[in-house]
Design an enzyme around this catalytic site. Structure first.
Site, PDB file in Angstrom:
ATOM      1  N   CYS A 134       0.869  -1.178   0.000  1.00 23.95           N
ATOM      2  CA  CYS A 134       0.000   0.000   0.000  1.00 23.95           C
ATOM      3  C   CYS A 134       0.904   1.226   0.000  1.00 23.95           C
ATOM      4  O   CYS A 134       1.577   1.507   0.997  1.00 23.95           O
ATOM      5  CB  CYS A 134      -0.933   0.012   1.208  1.00 23.95           C
ATOM      6  SG  CYS A 134      -1.981   1.480   1.275  1.00 23.95           S
ATOM      7  N   CYS A 165      -4.952   5.683  -4.384  1.00 27.11           N
ATOM      8  CA  CYS A 165      -4.170   4.464  -4.165  1.00 27.11           C
ATOM      9  C   CYS A 165      -2.777   4.719  -4.711  1.00 27.11           C
ATOM     10  O   CYS A 165      -2.600   4.894  -5.923  1.00 27.11           O
ATOM     11  CB  CYS A 165      -4.818   3.270  -4.858  1.00 27.11           C
ATOM     12  SG  CYS A 165      -3.858   1.740  -4.739  1.00 27.11           S
TER      13      CYS A 165
END
EC number: 5.1.1.7
Length: 284
Positions: free
Chosen positions: A83, A227
Site C-alpha cells: 500500500c 491508491c
C-alpha cells in the site's frame, strides 16, 4: 462499566490518511497485537467502528538489514502485500511517535522491502522498487499488443495492462475518467478467475506526457479516494509504452502524487503527503 472493560485488551492507535486514503495505525513493536479478520471488519466500519480503508501494523524488524516491518490489512480483514499511501503514513507515524530520527529508513513487507525518505515533515518519498510486468502466468490471456492483454468481460473484450508494484494491478486507459464505470468493471475484473488473489483495477486518463488522472477500484474495498501503488502502476504502464515522460503528476480523487521512473532496470519513486488525524484507543 468498569467490569465491561475488565477482561478486554486496550489498544492505542492513530488515524492517518494519504490523499484521503485512510488508515488505522497500531504500534506493535513492544506489544504483539493480533486482530482477527472479524475484528478488523468491525473496526473498519465507518458507522459502528473507527472507519478506514486499511489497517497498518508497525512491527519490529526481524532482520539487521531493515529498520521496521510493515503489515497491511484491507477492510475485509485480508492481509495484502503493498500500500503506497500507507507506506507514507507508516513513515510519518514513526517520526511522530519518536520511533526513528533517520532521514531515510528501510522497511520489510510481505514481499519486497521499501525505502522511505523524509523530504519534509509531511512530504515523503518512497522507493517502490522496479515494476514487474511478468508476474502473471498470462497463458489464459490473449496477447494483443506489446504488454496489452484482452479480458473477456460482459461479452466484450476489454484491453488492459497488468503490472505488479508488490501487489497486482490492472490498468485500463480511457478517454475520460469522469463517467468511467469504476465499481461495475472493477468488481467484475476483481472476481475474474484469472486473478485468484484478486486485482486492483485503475482507469487512467492521459492529459499529456507529464499529467494523468486516475480512478481506482481496490480489491476487497471498492473505489477509494486514492491508491499510491495504483498511481505507480499506471505511470509505469504509460512510461513502458512511451506515452508518458519519466516524471508524472497523478491526479486522484483525493489529491496529487508525483511518480518518477527512469525505465526498466531502475526503481520507481512515489512522492506525496501523509497526514495525522488523531490518536485514540479501543478495547477489544
Amino acid at each position: 462499566m468498569d467490569s465491561y472493560y475488565k477482561n478486554k485488551k486496550k489498544i492505542n492507535f492513530s488515524k492517518m490518511h494519504g490523499l484521503k486514503n485512510d488508515f488505522m495505525v497500531i504500534n506493535c513493536i513492544k506489544k504483539n497485537v493480533f486482530l482477527t479478520s472479524h475484528i478488523i471488519k468491525k473496526l473498519s466500519n465507518r458507522y459502528t467502528g473507527i472507519g478506514f480503508d486499511q489497517l497498518l501494523l508497525v512491527e519490529k524488524s526481524n532482520s539487521l538489514l531493515t529498520d521496521f516491518h510493515y503489515r497491511i490489512f484491507n477492510a475485509n480483514g485480508n492481509e495484502v502485500e503493498q500500500c503506497g499511501n500507507g507506506a507514507r503514513c507508516f513513515g510519518l507515524f514513526l517520526l511522530l511517535k519518536g520511533l526513528t530520527n533517520k532521514k531515510k529508513i528501510l522497511i520489510s513487507t510481505k514481499k519486497k522491502p521499501l525505502t522511505i525518505e523524509f523530504l519534509t515533515e509531511n512530504m515523503i518519498k518512497v522507493n517502490m522498487n522496479e515494476p514487474d510486468f511478468k508476474f502473471y502466468n498470462l497463458s489464459s490471456l490473449q496477447n494483443v499488443l506489446d504488454n496489452n492483454f484482452s479480458i473477456k468481460l460482459m461479452n466484450e473484450n476489454l484491453i488492459c495492462n497488468l503490472v505488479s508494484i508488490g501487489n497486482p494491478h490492472c490498468i485500463i486507459k480511457v478517454q475520460s475518467i469522469k463517467n468511467a464505470p469504476v465499481n461495475i468493471i472493477g468488481n467484475n475484473i476483481e472476481k475474474n478467475p484469472i486473478f485468484p488473489e484478486g486485482v486492483n483495477v485503475s482507469f487512467m486518463e492521459i492529459l499529456n506526457k507529464k499529467h494523468i488522472k486516475l480512478r481506482v477500484y481496490e480489491r476487497n474495498v471498492g473505489e477509494t479516494k486514492a491508491c499510491g501503488s495504483a498511481a505507480c502502476a499506471a505511470v509505469a504502464v504509460g512510461i513502458a509504452q512511451k506515452l508518458l515522460s519519466d516524471t508524472v503528476h497523478v491526479e486522484l480523487l483525493g489529491g496529487k502524487l508525483i511518480i518518477i521512473w527512469k525505465g526498466f532496470g531502475t526503481p520507481l519513486y512515489m512522492v506525496g503527503p501523509a497526514k495525522h488525524v488523531y490518536d485514540g484507543y479501543i478495547y477489544i
